[in-house]
Motif scaffolding. Structure first.
Motif, PDB file in Angstrom:
ATOM      1  N   THR A  47       0.947  -1.089   0.095  1.00 37.83           N
ATOM      2  CA  THR A  47       0.051  -0.028  -0.205  1.00 37.83           C
ATOM      3  C   THR A  47       0.934   1.287  -0.045  1.00 37.83           C
ATOM      4  OG1 THR A  47      -0.016   0.055   2.322  1.00 37.83           O
ATOM      5  CG2 THR A  47      -1.970  -1.215   1.227  1.00 37.83           C
ATOM      6  N   GLY A  48       2.315   0.962   0.130  1.00 32.29           N
ATOM      7  CA  GLY A  48       3.153   2.260  -0.038  1.00 32.29           C
ATOM      8  C   GLY A  48       3.438   2.769   1.343  1.00 32.29           C
ATOM      9  N   MET A  49       2.949   1.997   2.499  1.00 32.45           N
ATOM     10  CA  MET A  49       3.130   2.312   3.941  1.00 32.45           C
ATOM     11  C   MET A  49       4.514   1.566   4.488  1.00 32.45           C
ATOM     12  SD  MET A  49       0.780   4.784   4.258  1.00 32.45           S
ATOM     13  CE  MET A  49       0.377   4.737   6.105  1.00 32.45           C
ATOM     14  N   ILE A  50       5.146   2.232   5.228  1.00 35.78           N
ATOM     15  CA  ILE A  50       5.894   1.481   6.353  1.00 35.78           C
ATOM     16  C   ILE A  50       5.561   1.593   7.975  1.00 35.78           C
ATOM     17  CG2 ILE A  50       7.943   1.834   4.663  1.00 35.78           C
ATOM     18  CD1 ILE A  50       8.774   4.049   6.565  1.00 35.78           C
ATOM     19  N   SER A  51       5.978   0.990   8.676  1.00 32.16           N
ATOM     20  CA  SER A  51       5.467   1.092  10.067  1.00 32.16           C
ATOM     21  C   SER A  51       7.123   1.611  10.745  1.00 32.16           C
ATOM     22  CB  SER A  51       5.153  -0.270  10.707  1.00 32.16           C
ATOM     23  OG  SER A  51       4.845  -0.160  12.037  1.00 32.16           O
ATOM     24  N   PHE A  52       7.058   2.583  11.418  1.00 31.18           N
ATOM     25  CA  PHE A  52       8.209   2.954  11.988  1.00 31.18           C
ATOM     26  C   PHE A  52       8.115   3.144  13.757  1.00 31.18           C
ATOM     27  CE2 PHE A  52      11.795   5.793  12.851  1.00 31.18           C
ATOM     28  CZ  PHE A  52      13.004   4.932  12.250  1.00 31.18           C
ATOM     29  N   PRO A  53       8.967   2.814  14.437  1.00 32.78           N
ATOM     30  CA  PRO A  53       8.714   2.997  15.831  1.00 32.78           C
ATOM     31  C   PRO A  53       8.739   4.586  16.226  1.00 32.78           C
ATOM     32  CG  PRO A  53      10.757   1.429  15.457  1.00 32.78           C
ATOM     33  CD  PRO A  53      10.301   2.109  14.050  1.00 32.78           C
ATOM     34  N   LEU A  54       7.723   4.595  17.057  1.00 35.61           N
ATOM     35  CA  LEU A  54       7.447   5.975  17.685  1.00 35.61           C
ATOM     36  C   LEU A  54       6.781   7.068  16.567  1.00 35.61           C
ATOM     37  CD1 LEU A  54      10.611   6.755  19.575  1.00 35.61           C
ATOM     38  CD2 LEU A  54       8.517   5.833  20.430  1.00 35.61           C
ATOM     39  N   ALA A  55       6.582   6.465  15.472  1.00 39.46           N
ATOM     40  CA  ALA A  55       6.062   7.545  14.322  1.00 39.46           C
ATOM     41  C   ALA A  55       4.741   6.780  13.956  1.00 39.46           C
ATOM     42  CB  ALA A  55       7.021   7.456  13.150  1.00 39.46           C
ATOM     43  N   GLY A  56       4.784   5.386  13.924  1.00 44.39           N
ATOM     44  CA  GLY A  56       3.392   4.787  13.433  1.00 44.39           C
ATOM     45  C   GLY A  56       3.557   4.134  11.800  1.00 44.39           C
ATOM     46  N   GLN A  57       2.504   4.538  11.170  1.00 44.86           N
ATOM     47  CA  GLN A  57       2.429   4.202  10.023  1.00 44.86           C
ATOM     48  C   GLN A  57       2.703   5.543   9.118  1.00 44.86           C
ATOM     49  OE1 GLN A  57       1.494   1.299   8.296  1.00 44.86           O
ATOM     50  NE2 GLN A  57       1.818   0.114  10.281  1.00 44.86           N
ATOM     51  N   VAL A  58       3.535   5.375   8.280  1.00 47.37           N
ATOM     52  CA  VAL A  58       3.927   6.545   7.390  1.00 47.37           C
ATOM     53  C   VAL A  58       4.048   6.127   5.963  1.00 47.37           C
ATOM     54  CG1 VAL A  58       5.881   8.031   7.141  1.00 47.37           C
ATOM     55  CG2 VAL A  58       5.513   7.221   9.013  1.00 47.37           C
ATOM     56  N   ARG A  59       3.332   6.964   5.207  1.00 40.03           N
ATOM     57  CA  ARG A  59       3.116   6.827   3.544  1.00 40.03           C
ATOM     58  C   ARG A  59       4.645   7.107   3.237  1.00 40.03           C
ATOM     59  NH1 ARG A  59       0.505   5.332   0.050  1.00 40.03           N
ATOM     60  NH2 ARG A  59      -1.622   5.241   1.193  1.00 40.03           N
ATOM     61  N   ALA A  60       5.257   6.069   2.589  1.00 39.37           N
ATOM     62  CA  ALA A  60       6.679   6.248   1.860  1.00 39.37           C
ATOM     63  C   ALA A  60       6.520   6.038   0.428  1.00 39.37           C
ATOM     64  CB  ALA A  60       7.418   5.027   2.351  1.00 39.37           C
ATOM     65  N   GLY A  61       5.457   5.432  -0.036  1.00 37.61           N
ATOM     66  CA  GLY A  61       5.188   5.127  -1.715  1.00 37.61           C
ATOM     67  C   GLY A  61       5.034   6.687  -2.115  1.00 37.61           C
ATOM     68  N   GLY A  62       5.525   7.073  -3.140  1.00 40.93           N
ATOM     69  CA  GLY A  62       5.334   8.435  -3.967  1.00 40.93           C
ATOM     70  C   GLY A  62       6.406   9.428  -3.512  1.00 40.93           C
ATOM     71  N   LEU A  63       7.022   9.272  -2.428  1.00 44.80           N
ATOM     72  CA  LEU A  63       7.785  10.208  -1.792  1.00 44.80           C
ATOM     73  C   LEU A  63       9.359  10.007  -2.229  1.00 44.80           C
ATOM     74  CD1 LEU A  63       6.822  10.343   1.996  1.00 44.80           C
ATOM     75  CD2 LEU A  63       6.053  11.892  -0.180  1.00 44.80           C
ATOM     76  N   THR A  64      10.159  10.954  -2.290  1.00 49.44           N
ATOM     77  CA  THR A  64      11.579  10.736  -2.480  1.00 49.44           C
ATOM     78  C   THR A  64      12.257  10.606  -1.009  1.00 49.44           C
ATOM     79  OG1 THR A  64      12.075  13.134  -2.245  1.00 49.44           O
ATOM     80  CG2 THR A  64      11.605  12.508  -4.372  1.00 49.44           C
ATOM     81  N   ALA A  65      13.441  10.029  -1.222  1.00 47.45           N
ATOM     82  CA  ALA A  65      14.096   9.862   0.101  1.00 47.45           C
ATOM     83  C   ALA A  65      14.272  10.972   1.139  1.00 47.45           C
ATOM     84  CB  ALA A  65      15.442   9.194  -0.058  1.00 47.45           C
ATOM     85  N   PRO A  66      14.636  12.113   0.537  1.00 46.69           N
ATOM     86  CA  PRO A  66      14.698  13.202   1.382  1.00 46.69           C
ATOM     87  C   PRO A  66      13.395  13.883   1.867  1.00 46.69           C
ATOM     88  CG  PRO A  66      15.854  13.667  -0.724  1.00 46.69           C
ATOM     89  CD  PRO A  66      15.151  12.417  -0.747  1.00 46.69           C
ATOM     90  N   ALA A  67      12.156  13.489   1.077  1.00 45.47           N
ATOM     91  CA  ALA A  67      10.820  13.951   1.591  1.00 45.47           C
ATOM     92  C   ALA A  67      10.369  12.946   2.826  1.00 45.47           C
ATOM     93  CB  ALA A  67       9.835  13.838   0.354  1.00 45.47           C
ATOM     94  N   LEU A  68      10.811  11.695   2.626  1.00 49.89           N
ATOM     95  CA  LEU A  68      10.694  10.691   3.797  1.00 49.89           C
ATOM     96  C   LEU A  68      11.166  11.272   4.986  1.00 49.89           C
ATOM     97  CD1 LEU A  68       9.080   8.317   4.728  1.00 49.89           C
ATOM     98  CD2 LEU A  68      10.643   6.848   3.644  1.00 49.89           C
ATOM     99  N   GLU A  69      12.420  11.462   5.007  1.00 46.46           N
ATOM    100  CA  GLU A  69      13.458  12.175   5.900  1.00 46.46           C
ATOM    101  C   GLU A  69      12.489  13.138   6.655  1.00 46.46           C
ATOM    102  OE1 GLU A  69      16.905  13.167   4.505  1.00 46.46           O
ATOM    103  OE2 GLU A  69      17.811  11.318   3.836  1.00 46.46           O
ATOM    104  N   SER A  70      11.942  14.334   5.967  1.00 47.59           N
ATOM    105  CA  SER A  70      11.274  15.251   6.456  1.00 47.59           C
ATOM    106  C   SER A  70      10.016  14.754   7.166  1.00 47.59           C
ATOM    107  CB  SER A  70      10.919  16.218   5.384  1.00 47.59           C
ATOM    108  OG  SER A  70      12.197  16.921   4.815  1.00 47.59           O
ATOM    109  N   VAL A  71       9.249  13.766   6.623  1.00 46.59           N
ATOM    110  CA  VAL A  71       8.132  13.486   7.404  1.00 46.59           C
ATOM    111  C   VAL A  71       8.428  12.704   8.830  1.00 46.59           C
ATOM    112  CG1 VAL A  71       6.098  11.724   7.138  1.00 46.59           C
ATOM    113  CG2 VAL A  71       6.713  13.080   5.149  1.00 46.59           C
ATOM    114  N   LEU A  72       9.336  11.810   8.618  1.00 49.35           N
ATOM    115  CA  LEU A  72       9.913  11.142  10.026  1.00 49.35           C
ATOM    116  C   LEU A  72      10.192  12.036  10.892  1.00 49.35           C
ATOM    117  CD1 LEU A  72      11.781   7.975   8.410  1.00 49.35           C
ATOM    118  CD2 LEU A  72       9.486   7.934   9.478  1.00 49.35           C
TER     119      LEU A  72
END
Length: 190
Positions: A47-72
């Motif tokens: 579904t494009g999602m990852i599960s990260f500790p303390l952050a919960g479910q985060v949408r990673a699909g469709g983002l660039t690596a730097p954009a995912l860094e900012s979200v986290l």
């Protein structure tokens, strides 16, 4: 001068890798400088999602690596007193697209038998090259392509030796989805 050229090439590849959009099936590495317990490698879910500790479910699909860094960073900001250094890098891209592409199959006296996706128009010779070339004991004059035409199986013959010598180019057909290339082993007196 050479050092600068090599450095520029590596930076160019690094910038290109960071600009790539992440998608389902990609393997990524997430490193948090301030808390190494959060470092991990993971595969982005379907579904494009990852599960990260303390952050919960985060949408990673469709983002660039730097954009995912900012979200986290934004999701973890209230859990830490200092700003976090988070690095997201793409370990391996998904092969999902290849799974959806039409395939041809090659077996027999070939270096790497198996199935291969047809990405662009591919000829029989290109298909043999993709599979690593003919094996040592291949019967070059008796290569077959088995193809279903209107529900009936047809056998197309190919003489690799004649193609190689330049005397016959007609057998180098374009491969179609589902084609099976059979490279038999040569006989005792071939």
């Amino acid at each position: 001068m050479r050092v600068l050229l090599v450095l520029a090439i590596f930076l160019g590849f690094g910038l290109h890798a960071n600009a790539q959009t992440l998608q389902a099936g990609d393997t990524i590495s997430i490193q948090v400088f301030q808390d190494s317990k959060l470092d991990r490698q993971m595969v982005i879910g379907p579904t494009g999602m990852i599960s990260f500790p303390l952050a919960g479910q985060v949408r990673a699909g469709g983002l660039t690596a730097p954009a995912l860094e900012s979200v986290l960073k934004a999701r973890l900001r209230d859990k830490y007193t200092n700003d976090l250094d988070i690095t997201v890098s793409l370990i391996s891209a998904s092969q999902q697209d290849d799974d959806l592409k039409p395939r041809f199959f090659i077996t027999g006296e070939i270096r790497s038998p198996g199935s291969y996706p047809i990405r662009v128009k591919t000829t029989l010779m290109q298909g043999i090259a993709l599979a690593g070339g003919l094996g040592t004991f291949a019967a070059k004059q008796r290569i077959q392509v088995r193809r279903k035409i209107n529900g009936n199986e047809s056998i197309l013959q190919f003489n690799y030796g004649a193609f190689e010598s330049g005397t016959d180019f007609t057998g180098n057909i374009n491969l179609q989805a589902g084609d099976v290339i059979i490279v038999p082993e040569r006989g005792l007196f071939e």
